[in-house]
Design a protein around this motif. Sequence first.
Motif, PDB file in Angstrom:
ATOM      1  N   THR A   1       0.961  -1.208  -0.152  1.00 50.67           N
ATOM      2  CA  THR A   1       0.056   0.055   0.016  1.00 50.67           C
ATOM      3  C   THR A   1       0.815   1.311   0.175  1.00 50.67           C
ATOM      4  O   THR A   1       0.614   2.284  -0.594  1.00 50.67           O
ATOM      5  N   GLN A   2       1.960   1.331   0.638  1.00 48.18           N
ATOM      6  CA  GLN A   2       2.659   2.460   0.828  1.00 48.18           C
ATOM      7  C   GLN A   2       3.345   2.616  -0.281  1.00 48.18           C
ATOM      8  O   GLN A   2       3.690   3.532  -1.083  1.00 48.18           O
ATOM      9  N   GLU A   3       4.055   1.452  -1.096  1.00 46.83           N
ATOM     10  CA  GLU A   3       4.710   1.672  -2.432  1.00 46.83           C
ATOM     11  C   GLU A   3       3.743   2.108  -3.406  1.00 46.83           C
ATOM     12  O   GLU A   3       4.191   2.835  -4.166  1.00 46.83           O
ATOM     13  N   ALA A   4       2.155   1.710  -3.210  1.00 53.90           N
ATOM     14  CA  ALA A   4       1.402   2.305  -4.394  1.00 53.90           C
ATOM     15  C   ALA A   4       1.173   3.684  -4.336  1.00 53.90           C
ATOM     16  O   ALA A   4       1.196   4.570  -5.114  1.00 53.90           O
ATOM     17  N   LYS A   5       1.253   4.280  -2.909  1.00 51.57           N
ATOM     18  CA  LYS A   5       1.072   5.553  -2.426  1.00 51.57           C
ATOM     19  C   LYS A   5       2.232   6.337  -2.989  1.00 51.57           C
ATOM     20  O   LYS A   5       2.249   7.433  -3.587  1.00 51.57           O
ATOM     21  N   ASN A   6       3.329   5.748  -2.802  1.00 52.13           N
ATOM     22  CA  ASN A   6       4.507   6.490  -3.377  1.00 52.13           C
ATOM     23  C   ASN A   6       4.819   6.550  -5.028  1.00 52.13           C
ATOM     24  O   ASN A   6       5.081   7.798  -5.485  1.00 52.13           O
ATOM     25  N   PHE A   7       4.274   5.516  -5.611  1.00 53.04           N
ATOM     26  CA  PHE A   7       4.435   5.500  -6.781  1.00 53.04           C
ATOM     27  C   PHE A   7       3.374   6.652  -7.494  1.00 53.04           C
ATOM     28  O   PHE A   7       3.494   7.088  -8.479  1.00 53.04           O
ATOM     29  N   GLN A   8       2.123   6.576  -6.791  1.00 47.15           N
ATOM     30  CA  GLN A   8       1.099   7.453  -7.385  1.00 47.15           C
ATOM     31  C   GLN A   8       1.566   8.942  -7.068  1.00 47.15           C
ATOM     32  O   GLN A   8       1.566   9.686  -7.993  1.00 47.15           O
ATOM     33  N   ALA A   9       2.303   9.068  -5.994  1.00 45.06           N
ATOM     34  CA  ALA A   9       2.807  10.645  -5.619  1.00 45.06           C
ATOM     35  C   ALA A   9       3.930  10.870  -6.627  1.00 45.06           C
ATOM     36  O   ALA A   9       3.917  12.032  -7.356  1.00 45.06           O
ATOM     37  N   LEU A  10       4.683   9.870  -7.176  1.00 49.11           N
ATOM     38  CA  LEU A  10       5.701  10.238  -8.186  1.00 49.11           C
ATOM     39  C   LEU A  10       5.044  10.335  -9.464  1.00 49.11           C
ATOM     40  O   LEU A  10       5.616  11.426 -10.108  1.00 49.11           O
ATOM     41  N   MET A  11       4.033   9.679  -9.915  1.00 47.35           N
ATOM     42  CA  MET A  11       3.404  10.096 -11.144  1.00 47.35           C
ATOM     43  C   MET A  11       2.846  11.401 -11.081  1.00 47.35           C
ATOM     44  O   MET A  11       2.843  12.250 -11.977  1.00 47.35           O
ATOM     45  N   GLU A  12       2.307  11.796 -10.010  1.00 45.83           N
ATOM     46  CA  GLU A  12       1.405  12.918 -10.076  1.00 45.83           C
ATOM     47  C   GLU A  12       2.397  14.456  -9.955  1.00 45.83           C
ATOM     48  O   GLU A  12       2.202  15.422 -10.351  1.00 45.83           O
ATOM     49  N   SER A  13       3.665  14.060  -9.567  1.00 45.46           N
ATOM     50  CA  SER A  13       4.560  15.139  -9.265  1.00 45.46           C
ATOM     51  C   SER A  13       5.432  15.221 -10.484  1.00 45.46           C
ATOM     52  O   SER A  13       6.002  16.262 -10.758  1.00 45.46           O
ATOM     53  N   ALA A  14       5.253  14.126 -11.465  1.00 45.86           N
ATOM     54  CA  ALA A  14       6.365  14.269 -12.623  1.00 45.86           C
ATOM     55  C   ALA A  14       5.560  15.572 -13.836  1.00 45.86           C
ATOM     56  O   ALA A  14       4.522  15.641 -13.543  1.00 45.86           O
ATOM     57  N   PRO A  15       6.598  16.317 -14.178  1.00 46.53           N
ATOM     58  CA  PRO A  15       6.157  17.563 -14.989  1.00 46.53           C
ATOM     59  C   PRO A  15       5.472  17.125 -16.290  1.00 46.53           C
ATOM     60  O   PRO A  15       4.979  17.923 -16.961  1.00 46.53           O
ATOM     61  N   ASP A  16       5.872  15.912 -16.741  1.00 50.62           N
ATOM     62  CA  ASP A  16       5.572  15.437 -18.295  1.00 50.62           C
ATOM     63  C   ASP A  16       4.069  14.278 -17.788  1.00 50.62           C
ATOM     64  O   ASP A  16       4.091  13.694 -16.743  1.00 50.62           O
ATOM     65  N   GLY A  17       3.713  14.169 -19.059  1.00 51.32           N
ATOM     66  CA  GLY A  17       2.667  13.153 -18.992  1.00 51.32           C
ATOM     67  C   GLY A  17       3.101  11.769 -18.706  1.00 51.32           C
ATOM     68  O   GLY A  17       4.211  11.197 -19.320  1.00 51.32           O
ATOM     69  N   LEU A  18       2.462  10.882 -17.877  1.00 48.53           N
ATOM     70  CA  LEU A  18       2.865   9.601 -17.560  1.00 48.53           C
ATOM     71  C   LEU A  18       1.679   8.726 -17.651  1.00 48.53           C
ATOM     72  O   LEU A  18       0.679   8.967 -16.988  1.00 48.53           O
ATOM     73  N   SER A  19       1.867   7.574 -18.433  1.00 47.19           N
ATOM     74  CA  SER A  19       0.741   6.757 -18.403  1.00 47.19           C
ATOM     75  C   SER A  19       1.235   5.286 -18.352  1.00 47.19           C
ATOM     76  O   SER A  19       2.367   5.176 -18.702  1.00 47.19           O
ATOM     77  N   ILE A  20       0.730   4.362 -17.841  1.00 49.13           N
ATOM     78  CA  ILE A  20       0.833   2.885 -17.593  1.00 49.13           C
ATOM     79  C   ILE A  20      -0.134   2.374 -18.611  1.00 49.13           C
ATOM     80  O   ILE A  20      -1.318   2.266 -18.554  1.00 49.13           O
ATOM     81  N   VAL A  21       0.273   1.488 -19.519  1.00 48.03           N
ATOM     82  CA  VAL A  21      -0.647   0.819 -20.799  1.00 48.03           C
ATOM     83  C   VAL A  21      -0.139  -0.712 -20.693  1.00 48.03           C
ATOM     84  O   VAL A  21       0.767  -1.096 -20.609  1.00 48.03           O
ATOM     85  N   GLU A  22      -1.417  -1.452 -20.530  1.00 46.61           N
ATOM     86  CA  GLU A  22      -1.464  -3.063 -20.799  1.00 46.61           C
ATOM     87  C   GLU A  22      -0.848  -3.275 -22.225  1.00 46.61           C
ATOM     88  O   GLU A  22      -1.596  -2.737 -23.011  1.00 46.61           O
ATOM     89  N   VAL A  23       0.112  -3.930 -22.522  1.00 52.73           N
ATOM     90  CA  VAL A  23       0.561  -4.485 -23.543  1.00 52.73           C
ATOM     91  C   VAL A  23      -0.530  -5.287 -24.658  1.00 52.73           C
ATOM     92  O   VAL A  23      -0.428  -4.935 -25.886  1.00 52.73           O
ATOM     93  N   GLU A  24      -1.042  -6.114 -24.091  1.00 55.29           N
ATOM     94  CA  GLU A  24      -1.849  -7.086 -24.863  1.00 55.29           C
ATOM     95  C   GLU A  24      -3.203  -6.323 -25.262  1.00 55.29           C
ATOM     96  O   GLU A  24      -3.570  -6.529 -26.254  1.00 55.29           O
ATOM     97  N   THR A  25      -3.455  -5.161 -24.621  1.00 51.33           N
ATOM     98  CA  THR A  25      -4.946  -4.481 -24.884  1.00 51.33           C
ATOM     99  C   THR A  25      -4.573  -3.185 -25.424  1.00 51.33           C
ATOM    100  O   THR A  25      -5.566  -2.847 -25.978  1.00 51.33           O
ATOM    101  N   GLY A  26      -3.789  -2.545 -24.877  1.00 51.29           N
ATOM    102  CA  GLY A  26      -3.594  -1.150 -25.064  1.00 51.29           C
ATOM    103  C   GLY A  26      -4.106  -0.291 -24.380  1.00 51.29           C
ATOM    104  O   GLY A  26      -4.332   0.928 -24.328  1.00 51.29           O
ATOM    105  N   ASN A  27      -5.029  -0.657 -23.321  1.00 53.23           N
ATOM    106  CA  ASN A  27      -5.667  -0.070 -22.467  1.00 53.23           C
ATOM    107  C   ASN A  27      -4.687   0.725 -21.435  1.00 53.23           C
ATOM    108  O   ASN A  27      -3.909   0.282 -21.049  1.00 53.23           O
ATOM    109  N   PHE A  28      -5.534   1.805 -20.922  1.00 53.20           N
ATOM    110  CA  PHE A  28      -4.688   2.645 -19.829  1.00 53.20           C
ATOM    111  C   PHE A  28      -5.032   2.217 -18.560  1.00 53.20           C
ATOM    112  O   PHE A  28      -6.181   1.990 -18.492  1.00 53.20           O
ATOM    113  N   MET A  29      -4.010   1.813 -17.749  1.00 54.35           N
ATOM    114  CA  MET A  29      -4.055   1.299 -16.455  1.00 54.35           C
ATOM    115  C   MET A  29      -3.939   2.445 -15.696  1.00 54.35           C
ATOM    116  O   MET A  29      -4.919   2.617 -14.462  1.00 54.35           O
ATOM    117  N   GLU A  30      -3.168   3.452 -15.882  1.00 56.69           N
ATOM    118  CA  GLU A  30      -3.090   4.707 -15.214  1.00 56.69           C
ATOM    119  C   GLU A  30      -2.593   5.915 -15.772  1.00 56.69           C
ATOM    120  O   GLU A  30      -1.815   5.661 -16.919  1.00 56.69           O
TER     121      GLU A  30
END
Length: 277
Positions: free
Chosen positions: A167-196
Amino acid sequence: AVSGDVEYPFLNEETPLLKTIARMIEEVASHQNSEKMLNQHQKLLDIVFNAFPVAITMFTPVFDLQDNLVDFKLKLYNPAAVNLLRCKRSVVVGASLRNDISCMSNIGFYDRFASVMSSRKDIEFEQRVDHNGEVRWLLVVVKRCQDGIVATMEDISSQKHTESELTQEAKNFQALMESAPDGLSIVEVETGNFMENNAETCRKLGYDRNTMSYLSVYEIDPHAASHREETKAMWRQIVRDNVRTVIFTKHQRKDGSLYDAEVSVAPITYRGRSCII
């Protein structure tokens, strides 16, 4: 299940070991005249019960003259229960739950037992236990049986610790994504769907975060949409080789306008799925 004069209701659980024990009890019932066999099986049941790694306790209800439930008395317990609950060694069969077994009554076991007695419904819950500065978590299952209440308890402290770390790792990861100045996305390879997606990605494309969660790369990248198999093959290659690749493409905003995009792609495992970020 019953062995001799002692009832073992926990043996009704559907596990291979307990099924074997249940068959043994049936054998005893079919050989009532064999006192030797009965004694052998009784001893084996006692050994299994005492060696069982899961804490097992059995309590009988106590009622006042007006037939109101006022307490529970300890009828049966195994060594694992004493070790798990850090109960006093002086606790014996017949002890009062409310007055003699504070290691259980102080953390709400009486109310739980009373609830099961009145509702006749089994319950399962996680219980935090603090003992001399040590914090442990128990998975508790409370069942009503013919003679009262059976409670089994298992130490799940290590699992809870792992969950807390994740849970703490997930919170840290989310904080890192939100603090990034550029756009960040996580995409599932097989479907191309956005995960985050972070806020910057949503801003650039003109979608709110909820809408983005239903989209795929193919809906914001015209080139990827017209070359799906080649795009998926490229993502798979990135994952297989564990490399970072820079892609120059065009992205389409919600309003239909296009803009040039330089996309840095790297492999990542997210929620157990093969993804790129």
